[in-house]
Enzyme design. Structure first.
Site, short mmCIF file in Angstrom:
data_model
loop_
_atom_site.label_atom_id
_atom_site.label_comp_id
_atom_site.label_asym_id
_atom_site.label_seq_id
_atom_site.Cartn_x
_atom_site.Cartn_y
_atom_site.Cartn_z
N TYR A 100 -0.37 -0.53 18.94
CA TYR A 100 -0.60 0.24 17.70
C TYR A 100 0.58 1.17 17.42
CZ TYR A 100 -3.03 3.41 14.44
OH TYR A 100 -3.40 4.17 13.36
N SER B 143 0.72 7.33 11.52
CA SER B 143 -0.21 7.90 12.52
C SER B 143 0.47 8.98 13.34
CB SER B 143 -0.70 6.80 13.44
OG SER B 143 -1.35 7.35 14.55
#
Ligand code: NAD
Length: 656
Positions: free
Chosen positions: A553, A540
């Site tokens: 996350y 990400s």
């Protein structure tokens, strides 16, 4: 063998000879003991009115490449009968000329190429002609006393034809042989080492004659107890050696191959036979199979790499000995293998090819044992096999090598393949030729991916046993693993560190990080045996550019990136590349709902469109864009890149 003729079904086609031809062709095609995968051919002769109102006699003969099991009317090539019968009267005709002239005698230029046996069909004086490679009959012809046994079974009810390569010469020889034949006295023809022909003026009689002749051969085998001579044994499993076999075969071929293991008791029983080295290499059931199987398999012993090297040398020697100097040697990789204690292996560029070879091998090993029981399996001479294998009209039945897409023959595993980026990656890898196994916690995956080379397995990536089972299943089915895309992930609730719930943190770590480590660990031994093995982690933009409230996350994704970098260091010496992609927001995924998108846009005081394209290139990144990058990264363009992190975000000023 049972007749599948059904009066009620057949009635529907009564007034249309071609449709009736389709019907009985499909009945033949349904029976694997008669024909396998495109084998055999059929025809019907009919009078057809042409555009000028003239009546022409047309032979509708199976088109090359069509399968009797599924053939439709347009799978038959309409060829002017007179042209075909006249061609057979020529003194000489090369194969290429024959193919061209047959084609030029067709009444429909769009129709498929007529079978290479069209000329023979044309010269049999009956309306319907059926031709199969029936196992039972060909097995008897392939035994040492074959011809004598056939005479014993059929007396003078069939014409026995010595082996002649199909095409012009065979058609001519049969015309000569049948010059004085009273056709009405014979029920069929048996072509040694090749197959059976039956014929009649009505479709049913021709079909039923085939069933009758084949049943008589089956009964004979039964009476001789040949069917009891089929060995059986339990197979052992060794998935790592299977992967290395596939690797060495792919090297010999020069491109990635799929390996389909048959570990059935019959396959293992055959592989364990004391004399397997002698009987397995004497040739296939029918000369038609040679383009699929090559004349002999590789027999594995203790050193599989050496066995494949020895095979390629033996194949080259077979080529050198038999070539007339005008041929080019095909790749020397085997198409099937005999693996004592484990079974047999079919090898091919696609799963379809391996299914075809595997089916042929299943029938072959059974026929060889029957032939042995009848006094010894004996096929054609090496030279005859070579002529058939290297016959351009036979090779034309196989797809040319240059049509294959870039990832053909590769085997890929994608996690979280049921939605968003994982779904796009799995779909695109498959489109580019890879066999893909998609794992997802969502059970729908098994319905979404249910093709022979695109398989969905329900699997929670946090369940290590389920992951191990899925990886092993992949290797067992296809022979190895080359591409791994750890993609399954969740975006956990936005919580600042001081409010972060332990459960949220742990869940993110478990799914986004730890499961990836265990997955990689399980796959490494197989990737080591892979073909240009590559791993691409879906990470990400949060890694290079974290945001507040996303610790659970971002930390997991950062850990995943670090895992990939270390894997690149550890696995480089094994030729395994490990890279990372960092997508920013990808909106056509389940992570983003229209409501979330709306609220984020509102938060930043812009429209949804502005929010979606808020990057240097002012472009939206889709899951397909990510998949295209991933496909490139597992392919040759990135062959020399490992440990890299590639953003896919339209250009993010915090990252640049
Ligand atoms: P998605 O929700 O559309 O797809 C994720 C898939 O993973 C779903 O099919 C889901 O069922 C599956 N999955 C979830 N937990 C699983 C588990 N425990 N076991 C097996 N499967 C499981 O989301 P997506 O956007 O396609 O996400 C894919 C990856 O891309 C994730 O790792 C995500 O972090 C990453 N990513 C997404 C974006 C984005 O904006 N969509 C941005 C950057 C990175």
């Amino acid at each position: 063998m049972k007749s599948l003729w059904n009066d009620i079904e057949a009635q529907a086609f009564e007034s249309d000879p071609l449709q009736l031809r389709v019907y009985t062709s499909r009945l033949l095609g349904k029976e694997p003991g008669l024909v396998l995968h495109g084998g055999g051919n059929t025809s019907v002769k009919d009078a057809v009115k042409n555009i000028f109102g003239d009546i022409e006699e047309i032979l509708f003969v199976k088109g090359s490449g069509h399968d009797l099991a599924t053939i439709q009317a347009d799978g038959f090539a309409p060829v002017r009968l007179k042209a075909l019968t006249r061609l057979a009267t020529l003194e000489r005709l090369s194969d290429t000329q024959m193919a061209r002239l047959q084609r030029s005698a067709m009444t429909d230029p769009e129709a498929p190429d007529p079978s290479i046996e069209a000329m023979l069909h044309a010269n049999i004086p009956y309306k319907y002609v059926d031709h199969t490679h029936a196992d039972a009959v060909v097995t008897i012809t392939n035994s040492r006393r074959g011809q004598g046994l056939l005479q014993e079974i059929y007396q003078d009810r069939v014409l026995i034809v010595p082996y002649i390569k199909p095409g012009f010469k065979l058609a001519q020889e049969i015309i000569k042989m049948t010059h004085d034949t009273k056709w009405e006295k014979i029920e069929g023809m048996i072509l040694l080492h090749h197959g059976v022909f039956t014929f009649a003026d009505d479709a049913r009689t021709s079909y039923e004659r085939m069933i009758k002749l084949v049943s008589e051969a089956e009964d004979y085998l039964q009476k001789q107890g040949a069917q009891e001579h089929v060995a059986g044994a339990q197979a052992q499993e060794d998935l790592l050696t299977l992967s290395s076999i596939r690797r060495y075969v792919s090297r010999a071929k020069g491109s990635a191959m799929i390996a389909r293991l048959d570990h059935s008791p019959e396959a293992c029983g055959f592989a364990n036979l004391d004399n397997v080295k002698s009987i397995a290499v004497r040739g296939p059931v029918t000369s038609d199979h040679l383009i699929r199987t090559k004349p002999f398999p590789v027999i594995f012993g203790k050193d599989v790499q050496q066995d494949i090297t020895d095979y390629t040398r033996a194949y080259q020697a077979y080529f050198d000995k038999n070539t007339d100097g005008r041929r080019t040697c095909l790749d020397p990789a085997p198409r099937w293998g005999v693996w004592p204690q484990h079974g047999t292996i079919a090898l091919g560029r696609s799963v379809r090819e391996t299914i075809i070879v595997s089916d042929i091998v299943r029938h072959t090993i059974c026929a060889i044992q029957h032939g042995e029981a009848l006094g010894g399996w004996k096929f054609l001479s090496e030279k005859q096999m070579f002529d058939m294998e290297y016959w351009e009209l036979q090779q034309a039945k196989l797809p040319p090598n240059d049509i294959f897409p870039e990832l053909q023959g590769k085997i890929a595993l994608v996690t979280g393949a049921g939605s968003g980026i994982g779904l796009a990656c799995a779909t695109m890898l498959h489109e580019q030729g890879a066999v893909v196994v998609g794992l997802d916690i969502n059970p729908e995956i098994s319905k979404m991916f249910n093709q022979e080379d695109l398989l969905g397995i329900t699997c929670d990536v946090t369940d290590n046993r389920a992951v191990k089972a899925a990886v092993e299943d992949t290797v067992r089915r296809f022979g190895g693993l080359d591409i791994l895309i750890p993609n399954a992930g969740i975006f956990t609730a936005t919580q600042k560190i001081e409010d972060l719930e332990e459960e949220i943190w742990n869940r993110s770590m478990e799914i986004n990080l730890s499961s990836n480590q265990r997955l990689l660990k399980t796959c490494i031994p197989y990737l080591r045996q892979g073909i240009d093995a590559a791993v691409v982690f879906i990470s990400s933009k949060n890694v290079p550019a974290p945001g507040p409230g996303a610790a659970a996350y971002s930390v997991a994704k950062a850990g995943q990136t670090q895992l990939a970098r270390i894997a690149a260091l550890e696995l480089g010496c094994d030729g395994i590349r490990v890279n990372v992609v960092h997508p920013n927001a990808v909106y056509d995924t389940a992570l983003w709902t229209p409501e979330v998108l709306e609220s984020r846009a509102c938060h930043y005081g812009c429209t949804v469109e502005e929010y979606k394209t808020n990057n240097c290139l002012k472009t939206e990144v889709t899951s397909k864009d990510v998949a295209a990058l991933v496909c490139a990264m597992v392919g040759p363009a990135f062959a020399k890149t490992t440990g890299a992190q590639i953003p896919i975000d339209g250009g993010n000023e915090r990252v640049i």
